[in-house]
Structures are given as C-alpha cells and as structure tokens.
Write a protein that holds these residues in place. Sequence first.
Motif, PDB file in Angstrom:
ATOM      1  N   VAL A  76      15.247  -6.373   6.098  1.00  0.00           N
ATOM      2  CA  VAL A  76      15.730  -5.960   4.774  1.00  0.00           C
ATOM      3  C   VAL A  76      14.551  -5.544   3.906  1.00  0.00           C
ATOM      4  O   VAL A  76      13.427  -6.025   4.076  1.00  0.00           O
ATOM      5  N   HIS A  77      14.863  -4.661   2.982  1.00  0.00           N
ATOM      6  CA  HIS A  77      13.858  -4.098   2.075  1.00  0.00           C
ATOM      7  C   HIS A  77      14.552  -4.062   0.712  1.00  0.00           C
ATOM      8  O   HIS A  77      15.412  -3.203   0.490  1.00  0.00           O
ATOM      9  N   THR A  78      14.225  -5.018  -0.147  1.00  0.00           N
ATOM     10  CA  THR A  78      15.005  -5.135  -1.385  1.00  0.00           C
ATOM     11  C   THR A  78      14.186  -4.744  -2.618  1.00  0.00           C
ATOM     12  O   THR A  78      12.979  -4.968  -2.667  1.00  0.00           O
ATOM     13  N   HIS A  79      14.886  -4.179  -3.573  1.00  0.00           N
ATOM     14  CA  HIS A  79      14.235  -3.812  -4.850  1.00  0.00           C
ATOM     15  C   HIS A  79      14.774  -4.714  -5.954  1.00  0.00           C
ATOM     16  O   HIS A  79      15.855  -5.299  -5.851  1.00  0.00           O
ATOM     17  N   ASN A  80      13.988  -4.784  -7.043  1.00  0.00           N
ATOM     18  CA  ASN A  80      14.197  -5.848  -8.019  1.00  0.00           C
ATOM     19  C   ASN A  80      14.840  -5.385  -9.324  1.00  0.00           C
ATOM     20  O   ASN A  80      14.643  -6.026 -10.353  1.00  0.00           O
ATOM     21  N   LEU A 139       0.815  -1.219   0.000  1.00  0.00           N
ATOM     22  CA  LEU A 139       0.000   0.000   0.000  1.00  0.00           C
ATOM     23  C   LEU A 139       0.852   1.274   0.000  1.00  0.00           C
ATOM     24  O   LEU A 139       0.336   2.358  -0.208  1.00  0.00           O
ATOM     25  N   ARG A 140       2.149   1.151   0.239  1.00  0.00           N
ATOM     26  CA  ARG A 140       3.021   2.335   0.239  1.00  0.00           C
ATOM     27  C   ARG A 140       4.029   2.262  -0.909  1.00  0.00           C
ATOM     28  O   ARG A 140       3.857   2.888  -1.942  1.00  0.00           O
ATOM     29  N   ASP A 141       5.039   1.407  -0.796  1.00  0.00           N
ATOM     30  CA  ASP A 141       6.042   1.328  -1.866  1.00  0.00           C
ATOM     31  C   ASP A 141       5.409   0.704  -3.125  1.00  0.00           C
ATOM     32  O   ASP A 141       5.724   1.105  -4.239  1.00  0.00           O
ATOM     33  N   GLY A 142       4.540  -0.283  -2.927  1.00  0.00           N
ATOM     34  CA  GLY A 142       3.900  -0.951  -4.073  1.00  0.00           C
ATOM     35  C   GLY A 142       3.077   0.015  -4.882  1.00  0.00           C
ATOM     36  O   GLY A 142       3.078   0.000  -6.115  1.00  0.00           O
ATOM     37  N   ASP A 150      17.960  -2.136   0.191  1.00  0.00           N
ATOM     38  CA  ASP A 150      18.747  -2.120  -1.047  1.00  0.00           C
ATOM     39  C   ASP A 150      17.890  -1.282  -2.010  1.00  0.00           C
ATOM     40  O   ASP A 150      17.225  -1.806  -2.908  1.00  0.00           O
ATOM     41  N   THR A 151      17.922   0.010  -1.763  1.00  0.00           N
ATOM     42  CA  THR A 151      16.964   0.939  -2.374  1.00  0.00           C
ATOM     43  C   THR A 151      16.949   0.904  -3.898  1.00  0.00           C
ATOM     44  O   THR A 151      15.900   1.018  -4.520  1.00  0.00           O
ATOM     45  N   VAL A 152      18.129   0.751  -4.492  1.00  0.00           N
ATOM     46  CA  VAL A 152      18.174   0.801  -5.958  1.00  0.00           C
ATOM     47  C   VAL A 152      18.391  -0.583  -6.573  1.00  0.00           C
ATOM     48  O   VAL A 152      18.705  -0.704  -7.756  1.00  0.00           O
TER      49      VAL A 152
HETATM   50  O1  KIV Z   1      13.528   1.642  -0.982  1.00  0.00           O
HETATM   51  C1  KIV Z   1      13.670   2.245   0.100  1.00  0.00           C
HETATM   52  O2  KIV Z   1      14.771   2.557   0.540  1.00  0.00           O
HETATM   53  C2  KIV Z   1      12.464   2.586   0.832  1.00  0.00           C
HETATM   54  C3  KIV Z   1      12.665   3.093   2.218  1.00  0.00           C
HETATM   55  C4  KIV Z   1      11.758   4.210   2.562  1.00  0.00           C
HETATM   56  C5  KIV Z   1      12.579   1.958   3.197  1.00  0.00           C
HETATM   57  O3  KIV Z   1      11.366   2.378   0.354  1.00  0.00           O
END
Ligand code: KIV
Length: 518
Positions: free
Chosen positions: A203-207, A14-17, A172-174
């Motif tokens: 952890v919060h990972t991006h793809n 609901l936020r990053d998605g 892993d923001t980017v």
């Molecule tokens: O990708 C990110 O670094 C975030 C942070 C706000 C956790 O979404």
Amino acid sequence: MFDPHRVNFFDTTLRDGEQAAGVNLNAAEKLQIAKQLAKMKIDVIEAGFPAASPGDFNCVKTVAREVPGVTVAALARTTEGDIRAAGQALAEAERARIHTFIATSPIHMAHKLRLTPEQVLGEVRAGVSLARSLAGEVEFSAEDASRSDLDFLIKVFKLAAECGATVLNIPDTVGYAVPEEFHDFCRAVIKGVAAPEGVIFSVHTHNDLGLAVANSLAAVRAGVRQVEGTINGMGERGGNAAIEEVVMAIKTRADIYAPIHTGLVTNRLYPVSRLVSRLSGLAVPPNKAVVGANAFAHEAGIHQHGVLSNRETYEIMKAEDVGSVPAVIVLGKHSGRHAFRDRLELLGYQLDDEQISRAFDSFKRLCDEKKDVSDGDIEAIISDQILAVTPEHRYELLEYAVGVGAGLSTATVVIRRDHEKELRDAATGNGPIDSAYNAIKRAMDFYPQLENFSIRATSPRSDALGETVVELSHGGVSAQGRGAATDIVKASIQAYINAVNRLYTQAAARDVRLTPAG
Ligand code: KIV
Ligand code: ZN
C-alpha cells in the motif's frame, strides 16, 4: 526464504517525498539519505523517476551504484521510454526494481489518461512485460486504486502478476480512504486476485485526511506485506505515510500485530529524520509523533513524577528505541579528527575522505570562533558547506562588507563566477541583508524572485550559528539554499548564493535556460 509475516518497507522520500512544495535535493544529498536508509535496513529505496529529468536519472544511477544491500527502485509510467530509462538508470544496482504504474480509477482513466479500461489493460500488459525483461524485480501500481472499481482492479492486478510483477501496489493516491473501508478493500483485492506465492501486496497512502498511517496499518492487518512511505511523512499536499510512525506502531503494539514484524533497525529512525529534515529544509514539528523534539519530553509535574518512578507510566516506547538520545560529549577545539568522524557517523552522515577533510577544516575554523560546537552546528556545516556545494556550482562568495545606518544600509559584495571571473557591485537596501541581496543581484545581473526566507539558531545558545534558508524562483524553476555562520549576514549571503547555484542546477536538469545571466 519468503517470510509471510514480515512487512517490508519501501521508502519513497527521494521520489514522492521530494515532490513536497519547495523541496529539491541534489545528488549528494540524496545519496546521504539513501545511505542512512540502507543503514536502517530499509527494504526498498525508490531513488527517483528517471524519465522525468536528467537530474532524476543521475540520482537513481548514483544511488544504484553506491548503495549496496538494498533494493533500489525507479519509477516509470507504462510507456516504453520510461521503462527503458528506469532499466538503464538501475543497471548497476545490486537488486533493481522497476516500479511501473498507470491509473485505474474511472475519473483518472477518462480525464487524465483518456483511455478506455481495455486500453489500460493493454498498457499494463506491455509495460509490465517489458519491465520484467529489464529488471530482476517489478512492482506494479494501480494509481488511484482506492477510487477504482474493485472488479476492474482485480482484473488489472491479475494481469500484472501474469506478466511478471511480484509486488502489486494499492495506492490511496489522493488520501481519500478511511481505515475500516481500506482494510476491507485491501482484503477483497487480495482475495480476488489470489496471487501465486511470492507475489506480495503493497500500500502507498497519502495523508490528505491525516489517515495515511492508520490506513497503512489497517492494510497490514488485511494481509498487505509492503508499506510505502516517507521519512517524516514528507510529500506533496498533506504528505505520505510517515515510515517511523508505521514501524513504531507495529513494534510497540506487538500484542496486536505479532507475529507480524519488520526488519528495520528502529534506533536509526531519529538520525534519519533529522537528516531528511535538515537537507529538505522542512522542519519536524516539535509535537510530531516518534521523532518530534517533544516526543519524549514530559512537561507536567505529575507526569515527570510518574516517569521517574516508572517510565512506563507515561512512556509507551523508549527514546533509545528510536535513537533519540542527546549527545553527551561536546566537541571543541581539542577534539581530533577521529572524534569528529565518530560524531558525523552518529549524526547519520557517511562522507568520503575528501568531504570529511573539508568538513573538519570548517569545524576547526568554527572552534576559533566559539568554544563548544553543538551537533546543530556540525549538521549545518555538513549540509550547507559540504553537501549543498556541488562541483558544478557557478558562484561563490569571496568578500562582503555592509554598513548599517538609520533607515538605510549599504553592501558591497565580491563574487567569483565559474571558478574564475570576479564580479563586484554595491547597493543599498532597508537593512544589511536586503542591501547585500540587492548587491548580489546587480553583480550577477540576475534577478530571481525571493519566495521564502528564514533564519534560525543551530542551538539555544547565544554563540550558536545563525542558519538561513532562502527559496528563490525564476523561469518556472525554484530552489532552496542554506547558509550557516556566526554572522547572520554572512549566513544569509551564502544561502542566497547557494540557492542561485541550485537554481542553475535545477534548470539544467530540466533543460530550462535561465536568463539574462549568461
Ligand atoms: O500516489 C501515487 O499513486 C503514487 C504512485 C506513483 C505509486 O505515488
Ligand atoms: Zn504517491
């Protein structure tokens, strides 16, 4: 009691998605998703970023008030205004978590924040301490952690824990990390911070490199005990870690991960995935792991033979384990309210009595038009006619007529504005839908840009509903609308009007005035 082997799941659909291009969910839709996540026993739901807009503030407030049994999180920068807004939006949550963040990588500190490392430490101290005074739980994220200097990151996390953060998140923001490196990095952070008991790492990972799930799993093996992700991996750019994939990997490969375990009810994964896909308008690719339409389909004869004699020849998990089981009962005109309500539950919707009554009326009307009503038809009714229509909607379709000729079509539409004023106009176009859209624009005196348009059937039968998804933009705001009907022109008109209504809602939430329509 603290369980050192349990991996908690933090859902940020609901936020990053929602930051995925073209996606905007209204409060009713977010609430449906949040209720389903709670039913799946997700540990934390990040419901939004309250300081970002009044719309986000209200969504967090609604989820906090109406979804019990789960921790509700709200995002905030380390500024006082953001943190106070998050605290206020979470006031009614059973368990509230302020999730505050600031970037720690050299490139972000120098070029985005224009702060020195010492100043960033000052922000962490002030932000986390204030958050701690306003909410029961505080999570601190070091944005772009994977590109940060290890010693500085350890210093930042130590300070955040001293000031009261109980979850220390390594984003892993980017999407730059690779699994072996990320494993070692997380392990070094955990060792270096030596946090007191009760403080967990996340952890919060991006793809961006297609490694979000692999990186999350590597981090779990390094000692991380919270994984952040989204349903279907929905998110900006390449998206976030797909929760359904991480949890099924931990469950299916218990030989590797045990005693690590999760608390998720995995047979809710498929219904939640469908719900998110439908409400966001982002289709799940058929070959998507765990929840794709083909995830459990065996096409090759040799595979079918193997599966029939022993499922485990080609199946490493069961369709039932993720809730991907086809409906056996087809609803039709003899189905009563009770069966209809049960089917809604099964499909992952939790509606109030008034919404169920309206949906049941639409269902009965549809039964007059076609014999069997598929799950896809029911989902279309709910998402397009119940959830997409908010009380503040400005325009509604009253009547329309189209005439199709060789090379030229005409359309007349009658629309009601603000529950009272009737607008009527006619126009031509190069087909029935084009002419109807031209007539709507004239009637409303509003000319948004059409960004995307698609039509699909709700089931593989010729009497399926046609479902149209339309994306419009105007004045820097964009919104998506959906419509479903046995007649695709009607579905397309409804989708357009829905998109206009959502444009107004979006614009109001961001304090943007849409002109020229008054
Ligand atoms: O990708 C990110 O670094 C975030 C942070 C706000 C956790 O979404
Ligand atoms: Zn993110």
